[in-house]
Design an enzyme around this catalytic site. Structure first.
Site, PDB file in Angstrom:
ATOM      1  N   GLN A 106       0.839  -1.197   0.000  1.00 16.52           N
ATOM      2  CA  GLN A 106       0.000   0.000   0.000  1.00 16.52           C
ATOM      3  C   GLN A 106       0.874   1.247   0.000  1.00 16.52           C
ATOM      4  OE1 GLN A 106      -3.337  -0.507   3.122  1.00 16.52           O
ATOM      5  NE2 GLN A 106      -1.815  -2.042   3.609  1.00 16.52           N
ATOM      6  N   HIS A 124      -1.653   1.419  -4.277  1.00 14.52           N
ATOM      7  CA  HIS A 124      -2.055   2.825  -4.112  1.00 14.52           C
ATOM      8  C   HIS A 124      -1.194   3.792  -4.931  1.00 14.52           C
ATOM      9  CE1 HIS A 124      -4.095   1.720  -0.004  1.00 14.52           C
ATOM     10  NE2 HIS A 124      -4.796   1.343  -1.049  1.00 14.52           N
ATOM     11  N   CYS A 161       0.184  20.429 -17.500  1.00 12.89           N
ATOM     12  CA  CYS A 161       0.258  19.328 -18.471  1.00 12.89           C
ATOM     13  C   CYS A 161       0.729  19.860 -19.819  1.00 12.89           C
ATOM     14  CB  CYS A 161      -1.125  18.693 -18.599  1.00 12.89           C
ATOM     15  SG  CYS A 161      -1.254  17.430 -19.865  1.00 12.89           S
TER      16      CYS A 161
END
Ligand code: NAD
Ligand code: ZN
Length: 259
Positions: A106, A124, A161
């Site tokens: 995790q 995760h 982006c």
């Protein structure tokens, strides 16, 4: 002197030595002795400024990008400075005897890989896998500032982006988000197939990750719990080693190799 109960250690080593397909499920406690705080548990689970439940959500990012990105960049800095501990190294060494040894984690740190483990599934996501919040395309090239770890109050606007101009977010799974599909499939396949599961440093409260210990158990795996505290997984455990991962894993490996 070690704090680990000798009888429990012997019982766990016997199970491990007899196993053909061991695997591990790890949580934040795995990295506690590397100096990376857990969310809950023995080390106080102290995070700087905020509770992760308040900050690690898509809504928090929408509301205050500089705060959330800054917090993650601080964590990127902390993890970059941390080193894999003796527990990570012991798990990596298990692959010498069991080449198929698989780790489902995790943790969003990369300490298993940095310790040399090759078969790691990240339920995760990862702290350093950035992507666009708008179009989801991966983003590379972000440089963690050299002093990020020293600055828990960091506030930083995320990069934009290159494709759509959207904001870049960390590639971790936030509260309320779906787990990435491919790692989930990989993880369930590995854990259904294992015959022994080491459950290390997880509080067993974050779902669906916590359910994976039960999945392995239902498919016949023995369970060794490594956690200084009792958790919901205690009921499944054949042996509970109540100690830190960095302390107990090298002892377990040693004893299994000599039994
Ligand atoms: P958690 O913080 O909820 O629980 C940590 C558990 O580790 C507790 O049960 C505690 O008793 C135990 N623990 C503390 N010190 C230990 C040690 N030295 N050895 C063994 N066990 C120890 O963590 P979780 O169960 O992983 O779940 C919460 C979420 O936190 C996950 O989604 C994870 O992604 C995220 N998280 C990740 C990191 C990381 O990547 N290193 C750090 C903090 C939180
Ligand atoms: Zn985009």
């Amino acid at each position: 002197m070690s704090s680990v109960n000798k009888g429990d250690l012997r019982a766990a080593a016997t199970l491990l030595a007899a196993s053909n397909r061991p695997a591990a499920l790890t949580g934040a406690g795995m990295s506690a002795e590397s100096g990376i705080s857990t969310f809950r548990g023995a080390d106080g689970g102290l995070w700087s400024r905020w509770s992760p439940e308040e900050l690690a959500t898509p809504d928090a990012f929408r509301k205050d990008k500089g705060l959330v990105w800054g917090w993650y960049v601080w964590r990127m800095g902390v993890v970059a400075q941390a080193r894999p501990n003796a527990g990570h190294r012991a798990l990596a060494a298990l692959a010498e005897r069991w080449p198929e040894f698989a780790i489902v984690t995790q943790n969003v740190d990369n300490l298993h890989e940095r310790a040399g483990s090759a078969r790691v599934s990240h339920l995760h996501g990862g702290l350093y896998e950035h992507r666009c919040f708008a179009c989801a395309r991966p983003h590379s090239g972000f440089e963690v500032p050299a002093d990020a770890a020293d600055n828990p109050q960091l506030r930083l606007q995320p990069p934009r982006c290159r494709h759509c101009g959207g904001y870049i977010r960390p590639g971790v799974v936030w509260f309320g988000e779906q787990l990435p599909e491919a790692p989930w499939r990989q993880s369930t396949a590995w854990l259904k197939n294992c015959d022994l599961l080491l459950v290390i440093g997880t509080s067993a409260v974050v779902q669906p990750a916590a359910s994976l210990a039960g999945l392995a158990h239902r498919h016949g795996a023995k369970v060794i719990l490594i956690n200084p505290e009792a958790t919901e997984h205690s009921a499944l455990a054949d042996v509970h080693l109540k100690a830190g991962a960095a302390e107990v894993l090298p002892l377990l490996l040693d004893q299994a190799n000599n039994s």
